[in-house]
Enzyme design. Structure first.
Site, PDB file in Angstrom:
ATOM      1  N   LYS A 134       0.792  -1.825  14.123  1.00  0.00           N
ATOM      2  CA  LYS A 134       1.446  -2.944  13.768  1.00  0.00           C
ATOM      3  C   LYS A 134       1.370  -4.409  14.684  1.00  0.00           C
ATOM      4  CE  LYS A 134       2.243  -2.141   9.031  1.00  0.00           C
ATOM      5  NZ  LYS A 134       3.637  -1.805   8.565  1.00  0.00           N
ATOM      6  N   ARG A 182       4.859   7.136   8.744  1.00  0.00           N
ATOM      7  CA  ARG A 182       3.418   6.788   8.224  1.00  0.00           C
ATOM      8  C   ARG A 182       2.837   6.368   9.433  1.00  0.00           C
ATOM      9  NH1 ARG A 182       0.413   2.433   6.278  1.00  0.00           N
ATOM     10  NH2 ARG A 182      -0.798   3.007   4.423  1.00  0.00           N
TER      11      ARG A 182
END
Length: 401
Positions: A340, A383
């Site tokens: 991210k 995840r």
């Protein structure tokens, strides 16, 4: 005589009490007197706050309230109740007969104790280990691997690799949800995912692997259920497609309810929070309550604080630090922060041309380190893009839990 002193961690208290020769028949009861819990209660009238405060003191624990409660200069006050499990159980019992709806707060205190105790029961003897959810993006424009697995053969081969690397859940998505990404019609999602899930479900190698479908579209969810999907991972938190909640209810699929605001097109403009963790928490509460009231079974729900979705870097790191607080929702927690932007923001390596080295290898190293942290915090599902590095980090964490 020489006296030695050291600190004992709460998570180790049962073993330590055993070691000193405490009576085995009273062990579980004794442990309750050594496990400490803090609970926050919101929006109390001064009268109610005062009663809880006095009840706490009479039970040998404490409660912090607004200073304006004493002279009624504040119309409402939040309250932080702190004590051992045994003390809080006593407080809960005493509040059952009080006015100002304090019987409801009594129930909520007991609920938080039960959630806290359930966490401990699940994680005894080092048995706890997060599940690894491996990411498969069958997309053209995902931020780190768009276009790599558009061909079914390539996607399936990558699933075999994730199996070898130690994956527990494969999360298949056919629509990018990066900032400013364009929506994809469910027919396109179905066309991309179908050949992959059909292959996975007919191969016995994948019999112990759960298949998650990363979609906001109810039509996609229903078709994938027909093909044997186990989980729907909805980044909109069941807000994008009005038929999604009904689909989850009717199919009995497990569902990840993620916190987000807006859509990929506008979510970067919706990062205004006074208290990020608190607001994300209660926005998730509303979405979960709505799902349950609509007929979704609570034991089918997984929650995700939504790293990167309508949060800036500082807000994301706040959620990382406070992720344990989301356990009080009472549902398994999924953490998805692999590669991210806010993880990229801490990279300091600079290449010859002056650009930051935002390569996937460095990002996967950082993601593995964060996965190690989440394992120590006993987060249920992590995840990630790189399953092998994550498994290595979790193998290490398993020796420390």
């Amino acid at each position: 005589m020489q006296f030695n002193v050291r600190r004992i961690l709460t998570e180790n208290i049962k073993d330590e009490i055993k070691k000193i020769g405490f009576s085995p028949s009273y062990l579980d009861f004794g442990v309750l007197k050594h496990k400490f819990l803090n609970i926050k209660v919101y929006n109390l009238k001064p009268e109610a706050a005062t009663i809880i405060k006095q009840t706490a003191l009479s039970s040998n624990c404490d409660a912090a309230i607004h200073r304006g409660v004493l002279d009624h200069s504040e119309a409402v006050s939040d309250l932080i109740l702190s004590g051992t499990i045994a003390q809080l159980q006593t407080v809960s019992e005493k509040l059952k007969s009080q006015q100002f709806s304090l019987d409801k707060i009594s129930d909520e205190i007991l609920k938080q104790i039960q959630i806290f105790e359930k966490e401990g029961a699940q994680n005894t003897d080092g048995a706890f280990r997060p599940k690894i959810m491996g990411i498969l993006n069958i997309t053209e424009d995902s931020f780190s691997d768009g276009g790599l697995f558009l061909k079914p053969f390539d996607a399936i081969e990558y699933c075999y690799k994730m199996i070898q690397d130690g994956v527990n859940i494969i999360d298949i998505g056919a629509e990018s949800t990066r900032p400013m990404a364009k929506p994809v019609d469910s027919s396109v999602e179905i066309g991309r995912i179908t050949p992959v899930i059909k292959e996975l479900k007919q191969d016995s190698v994948f019999k112990d692997i759960k298949i998650s479908i990363d979609t906001r579209n109810a039509d996609t969810a229903r078709v994938m259920w027909d093909f044997g999907a186990d989980i729907i991972n909805d980044v909109s938190g069941l807000t994008y497609d009005p038929d999604m909640t009904k689909t989850i209810k009717e199919t009995g699929l497990n569902v990840v309810i993620m916190h987000s605001r807006g859509t990929p097109k506008d979510m970067d403009n919706l990062c205004q929070y006074k208290d990020t963790a608190e607001e994300v928490y209660f926005e998730l509460v509303k979405r979960v309550q709505k799902a349950v009231e609509s007929g979704v079974q609570p034991d089918k729900i997984i929650v995700d604080p939504g790293f990167g979705f309508a949060k800036n870097s500082e807000q994301n790191f706040e959620l990382v630090k406070k992720i344990e607080e989301f356990k009080s929702l009472g549902f398994p927690i999924l953490a998805g922060l692999s590669r991210k932007r806010f993880v990229k923001s801490i990279i300091t390596d600079v290449s010859a041309d002056g650009a930051k080295a935002h390569n996937n290898k460095t990002l996967d190293d950082l993601t593995a380190q964060l996965s190690f942290y989440f394992a120590l915090k006993k987060i249920d599902i992590i995840r990630v893009h790189n399953v092998a590095k994550t498994k290595q980090a979790l193998d290490l964490a398993a020796h420390l839990i």
